[in-house]
Design a protein around this motif. Structure first.
Motif, PDB file in Angstrom:
ATOM      1  N   TYR A   1      -3.209   7.667  -0.647  1.00  0.00           N
ATOM      2  CA  TYR A   1      -2.933   6.497   0.287  1.00  0.00           C
ATOM      3  C   TYR A   1      -4.172   6.464   1.206  1.00  0.00           C
TER       4      TYR A   1
ATOM      5  N   PRO B   1       0.780  -1.151   0.082  1.00  0.00           N
ATOM      6  CA  PRO B   1      -0.210  -0.006  -0.061  1.00  0.00           C
ATOM      7  C   PRO B   1       0.805   1.372   0.014  1.00  0.00           C
ATOM      8  N   LEU B   2       2.033   1.174   0.473  1.00  0.00           N
ATOM      9  CA  LEU B   2       2.968   2.518   0.671  1.00  0.00           C
ATOM     10  C   LEU B   2       3.630   2.688  -0.839  1.00  0.00           C
TER      11      LEU B   2
ATOM     12  N   GLY C   1       0.364  12.090  -2.815  1.00  0.00           N
ATOM     13  CA  GLY C   1       0.585  10.798  -2.122  1.00  0.00           C
ATOM     14  C   GLY C   1      -0.183  10.261  -1.001  1.00  0.00           C
ATOM     15  N   LEU C   2      -0.216  11.083   0.026  1.00  0.00           N
ATOM     16  CA  LEU C   2      -0.881  11.172   1.191  1.00  0.00           C
ATOM     17  C   LEU C   2      -2.623  10.839   0.976  1.00  0.00           C
TER      18      LEU C   2
ATOM     19  N   VAL D   1       2.476   3.795  -3.427  1.00  0.00           N
ATOM     20  CA  VAL D   1       1.952   5.136  -3.998  1.00  0.00           C
ATOM     21  C   VAL D   1       2.844   6.012  -3.807  1.00  0.00           C
ATOM     22  N   PHE D   2       3.903   5.859  -2.722  1.00  0.00           N
ATOM     23  CA  PHE D   2       5.068   6.917  -2.669  1.00  0.00           C
ATOM     24  C   PHE D   2       6.021   6.736  -3.363  1.00  0.00           C
TER      25      PHE D   2
ATOM     26  N   TRP E   1       4.144  14.981  -2.214  1.00  0.00           N
ATOM     27  CA  TRP E   1       4.135  13.889  -0.966  1.00  0.00           C
ATOM     28  C   TRP E   1       2.533  14.011  -0.463  1.00  0.00           C
TER      29      TRP E   1
END
Length: 124
Positions: free
Chosen positions: A122, A79-80, A118-119, A82-83, A115
Motif C-alpha cells: 500500500y 487502493p485499500l 499489505g502495508l 490490497v488488504f 498485514w
C-alpha cells in the motif's frame, strides 16, 4: 431433523426482520442478520454442550465470512483492496477461534506478517 429446524429458524428470523426493517433507522441485510443470530445461538449452545453438531454453526459462520468480505470489498476505497487477503484470512481466523475457543500464535504471527506485506504494498 436439526437441519430442518435451523432452516426454519433462519426463515422465521428473516421474515420477522423484514417486517421490522421498515421501522428501523438503519439499513440492515435481513438475511445476514438472520443467519448471524442463528449461528451465534448454535455456537453458544455448542459450547455449552447443548448442541453436539459443530458443522451447522461452522457452515453458517462461513456464510457470514463471505458476506463480511463482500461488504468490505464493496465499501472500501480501491487502493485499500490490497488488504483483501489479510482481511479475509483474519475474519476466517476470528471465526475459527470462536468455534474452537483456541488462539493459535503461529496463525496470528502469519496474519500480522500478511498485514505488514499489505502495508508495504500500500505504501508503494
Amino acid at each position: 431433523m436439526m437441519l430442518l429446524v435451523v432452516l426454519l429458524v433462519i426463515t422465521t428470523l428473516y421474515l420477522l426482520l423484514l417486517l421490522l426493517k421498515s421501522k428501523l433507522p438503519w439499513r440492515i441485510c435481513t438475511i445476514c442478520v438472520a443467519v448471524s443470530i442463528t449461528w451465534a445461538g448454535l455456537l453458544a449452545a455448542y459450547h455449552m454442550g447443548w448442541f453436539g453438531n459443530g458443522l451447522l454453526p461452522a457452515l453458517l459462520m462461513g456464510q457470514s465470512i463471505t458476506g463480511i468480505y463482500y461488504l468490505f470489498e464493496k465499501r472500501v476505497p480501491r487502493p485499500l483492496l490490497v488488504f483483501r487477503l489479510p482481511f479475509l484470512l483474519s475474519i476466517t481466523y476470528f471465526f475459527y477461534s470462536a468455534l474452537t475457543l483456541q488462539a493459535h500464535l503461529w496463525a496470528v504471527l502469519f496474519l500480522a506478517g500478511l498485514w505488514l506485506c499489505g502495508l508495504l504494498l500500500y505504501a508503494h
